[in-house]
Design an enzyme around this catalytic site. Structure first.
Site, PDB file in Angstrom:
ATOM      1  N   CYS A 186     -58.668  -2.289   7.720  1.00  0.00           N
ATOM      2  CA  CYS A 186     -58.620  -1.608   6.430  1.00  0.00           C
ATOM      3  C   CYS A 186     -59.869  -2.036   5.677  1.00  0.00           C
ATOM      4  CB  CYS A 186     -57.325  -1.936   5.682  1.00  0.00           C
ATOM      5  SG  CYS A 186     -57.138  -3.672   5.274  1.00  0.00           S
ATOM      6  N   GLN A 187     -59.843  -2.000   4.382  1.00  0.00           N
ATOM      7  CA  GLN A 187     -61.031  -2.378   3.618  1.00  0.00           C
ATOM      8  C   GLN A 187     -61.262  -3.886   3.644  1.00  0.00           C
ATOM      9  OE1 GLN A 187     -63.055  -0.055   2.609  1.00  0.00           O
ATOM     10  NE2 GLN A 187     -64.544  -1.411   1.698  1.00  0.00           N
TER      11      GLN A 187
END
Length: 121
Positions: free
Chosen positions: A85-86
């Site tokens: 994810c980020q």
């Protein structure tokens, strides 16, 4: 005051328990380790579609965490799963969900996409 201290100790203990339990089923890989294995695995970006469109690791599929339950049929349980994810928090939650559904070979990118220096699309 004693109640507050006891509550903090309990919360800290619970957090520590969750951390070690997660480490038992989710491997957090450095970028180098991640690169070595993700081509032979299912590479899944669990960020939202608008984040994915702004840039993602080459070859990744976008299955947002918010849609993961409905899209489990797209993820094979017999192959390694590489998640990112980020920053790492959503991929950890996605791994927790997958683990509950019987997936075993779960890996995540340390530091998430923001730390990735490889090729992107």
């Amino acid at each position: 005051m004693e109640f507050l201290i006891i509550l903090l100790v309990i919360l800290f203990g619970f957090g520590l328990f969750r951390y070690f339990r997660q480490r038992a089923y989710l491997k957090t890989l450095t970028e180098e380790q991640f690169r070595e294995g993700y081509r032979k695995a299912q590479l899944i970006d669990v960020r939202e579609p608008q984040e994915f469109k702004k840039g993602h690791i080459l070859g990744a599929r976008n299955i947002p965490l918010t849609q993961m339950r409905q899209r489990l049929v797209e993820i094979r349980p017999d192959k390694p799963v590489y998640l990112y994810c980020q920053s790492g928090s959503r991929s950890a939650r996605a791994a927790q969900l997958l683990r509950k559904k019987g997936y075993e070979d779960l890996n995540q990118l340390k530091g998430g996409f923001k730390k990735w220096t490889g090729k992107i699309k």
